[in-house]
Design a protein around this motif. Structure first.
Motif, PDB file in Angstrom:
ATOM      1  N   LYS A  43      40.371   4.102   6.073  1.00 10.80           N
ATOM      2  CA  LYS A  43      41.543   4.149   5.194  1.00 10.80           C
ATOM      3  C   LYS A  43      41.945   2.732   4.791  1.00 10.80           C
ATOM      4  CE  LYS A  43      46.203   6.127   5.180  1.00 10.80           C
ATOM      5  NZ  LYS A  43      46.499   6.446   3.930  1.00 10.80           N
ATOM      6  N   GLU A  45      43.653   2.620   1.465  1.00 12.13           N
ATOM      7  CA  GLU A  45      44.515   2.955   0.343  1.00 12.13           C
ATOM      8  C   GLU A  45      45.720   3.717   0.891  1.00 12.13           C
ATOM      9  OE1 GLU A  45      43.524   3.132  -3.243  1.00 12.13           O
ATOM     10  OE2 GLU A  45      41.696   1.977  -2.941  1.00 12.13           O
ATOM     11  N   TYR A  47      46.555   6.570  -0.007  1.00 13.64           N
ATOM     12  CA  TYR A  47      46.275   7.998  -0.110  1.00 13.64           C
ATOM     13  C   TYR A  47      45.270   8.428   0.956  1.00 13.64           C
ATOM     14  CZ  TYR A  47      48.127   6.676  -4.632  1.00 13.64           C
ATOM     15  OH  TYR A  47      48.903   6.147  -5.611  1.00 13.64           O
ATOM     16  N   VAL A  50      40.777  10.368  -2.668  1.00 15.36           N
ATOM     17  CA  VAL A  50      40.858  10.215  -4.115  1.00 15.36           C
ATOM     18  C   VAL A  50      39.627  10.884  -4.717  1.00 15.36           C
ATOM     19  CG1 VAL A  50      39.720   7.951  -4.147  1.00 15.36           C
ATOM     20  CG2 VAL A  50      41.268   8.586  -6.000  1.00 15.36           C
ATOM     21  N   THR A  76      42.246  18.555   2.586  1.00 16.41           N
ATOM     22  CA  THR A  76      42.159  17.427   1.649  1.00 16.41           C
ATOM     23  C   THR A  76      41.020  17.630   0.661  1.00 16.41           C
ATOM     24  OG1 THR A  76      43.172  15.917   3.232  1.00 16.41           O
ATOM     25  CG2 THR A  76      41.840  14.920   1.491  1.00 16.41           C
ATOM     26  N   GLU A  80      41.434  17.680  -3.380  1.00 15.62           N
ATOM     27  CA  GLU A  80      40.693  16.817  -4.318  1.00 15.62           C
ATOM     28  C   GLU A  80      39.804  17.635  -5.246  1.00 15.62           C
ATOM     29  OE1 GLU A  80      41.576  13.732  -4.776  1.00 15.62           O
ATOM     30  OE2 GLU A  80      42.947  13.908  -3.086  1.00 15.62           O
ATOM     31  N   TYR A 118      55.231  10.512  -6.565  1.00 22.75           N
ATOM     32  CA  TYR A 118      53.859  10.937  -6.842  1.00 22.75           C
ATOM     33  C   TYR A 118      53.618  12.413  -6.505  1.00 22.75           C
ATOM     34  CZ  TYR A 118      48.864  10.716  -7.455  1.00 22.75           C
ATOM     35  OH  TYR A 118      47.590  10.954  -7.905  1.00 22.75           O
ATOM     36  N   ASN A 119      54.062  12.869  -5.354  1.00 31.07           N
ATOM     37  CA  ASN A 119      53.825  14.265  -4.960  1.00 31.07           C
ATOM     38  C   ASN A 119      54.635  15.264  -5.784  1.00 31.07           C
ATOM     39  OD1 ASN A 119      51.801  13.945  -3.051  1.00 31.07           O
ATOM     40  ND2 ASN A 119      53.270  13.479  -1.438  1.00 31.07           N
ATOM     41  N   GLU A 124      49.851  17.055  -8.979  1.00 29.23           N
ATOM     42  CA  GLU A 124      49.892  17.033  -7.519  1.00 29.23           C
ATOM     43  C   GLU A 124      50.518  18.317  -6.974  1.00 29.23           C
ATOM     44  OE1 GLU A 124      48.513  15.001  -5.237  1.00 29.23           O
ATOM     45  OE2 GLU A 124      47.569  14.034  -6.953  1.00 29.23           O
TER      46      GLU A 124
END
Length: 161
Positions: A43, A45, A47, A50, A76, A80, A118-119, A124
């Motif tokens: 990790k 980032e 997030y 991605v 996840t 994505e 963002y969420n 999203e």
């Protein structure tokens, strides 16, 4: 359908990841002409993952944080892969260089201070809703052909390493 998976963390069955990606094609009604690469990384980032879509080559690259539980990893992937579906269906357009995303014809700027969290952005919210629905459908499906994988999919899983 061409699926490549790299860097699977120790203790996380490759078969589980492959099954989740293949199920995503079915759940999101993605055509077999799309190729998907899943790459596990440390990790670095903000997030957990991605998805990058190449509309010319019809390729999706999904980069996933490698420190999550099996349950979180699978959820996840479904999240994505929903973004892949959004791009394939031309619901979501991303222009990283220009700093914008477009959802169903409405443009959102990365730099807009009035932009929702963002969420709370519509793509999203859509992916958050679908990740849970896809997971429940996936759990039911694998119970019939690979019940041993179910033991890995508890929400209270410990993190794999």
């Amino acid at each position: 359908m061409d699926i490549d998976i790299y860097g699977v963390p120790k203790g996380l069955p490759r078969d589980l990841i492959a099954a989740a990606v293949m199920f995503s094609y079915e759940y999101y009604e993605l055509p077999d002409v799309i190729s998907t690469t899943v790459q596990f990384n440390e990790k670095d980032e903000p997030y957990l993952a991605v998805a990058i879509w190449d509309e010319v080559e019809l390729e999706a690259e999904i980069f996933v944080y490698d420190g999550m539980s099996a349950y979180d990893t699978v959820v996840t992937i479904f999240h994505e892969m929903c973004h892949v579906k959004q791009a394939w269906c031309e619901e979501l357009f991303v222009d990283i260089d220009a700093g914008i995303k477009e959802w169903l014809g409405v443009t959102y700027s990365y730099k807009d201070p009035d932009q929702p969290e963002y969420n709370d952005l519509p793509w999203e919210q859509d992916a958050n809703r679908h990740e849970k629905l896809a997971f429940e459908a996936f759990r039911k499906k694998i119970a019939s052909y690979e019940p041993s994988l179910l033991t890995l999919l508890s929400e209270s899983d410990i993190v794999v390493s």
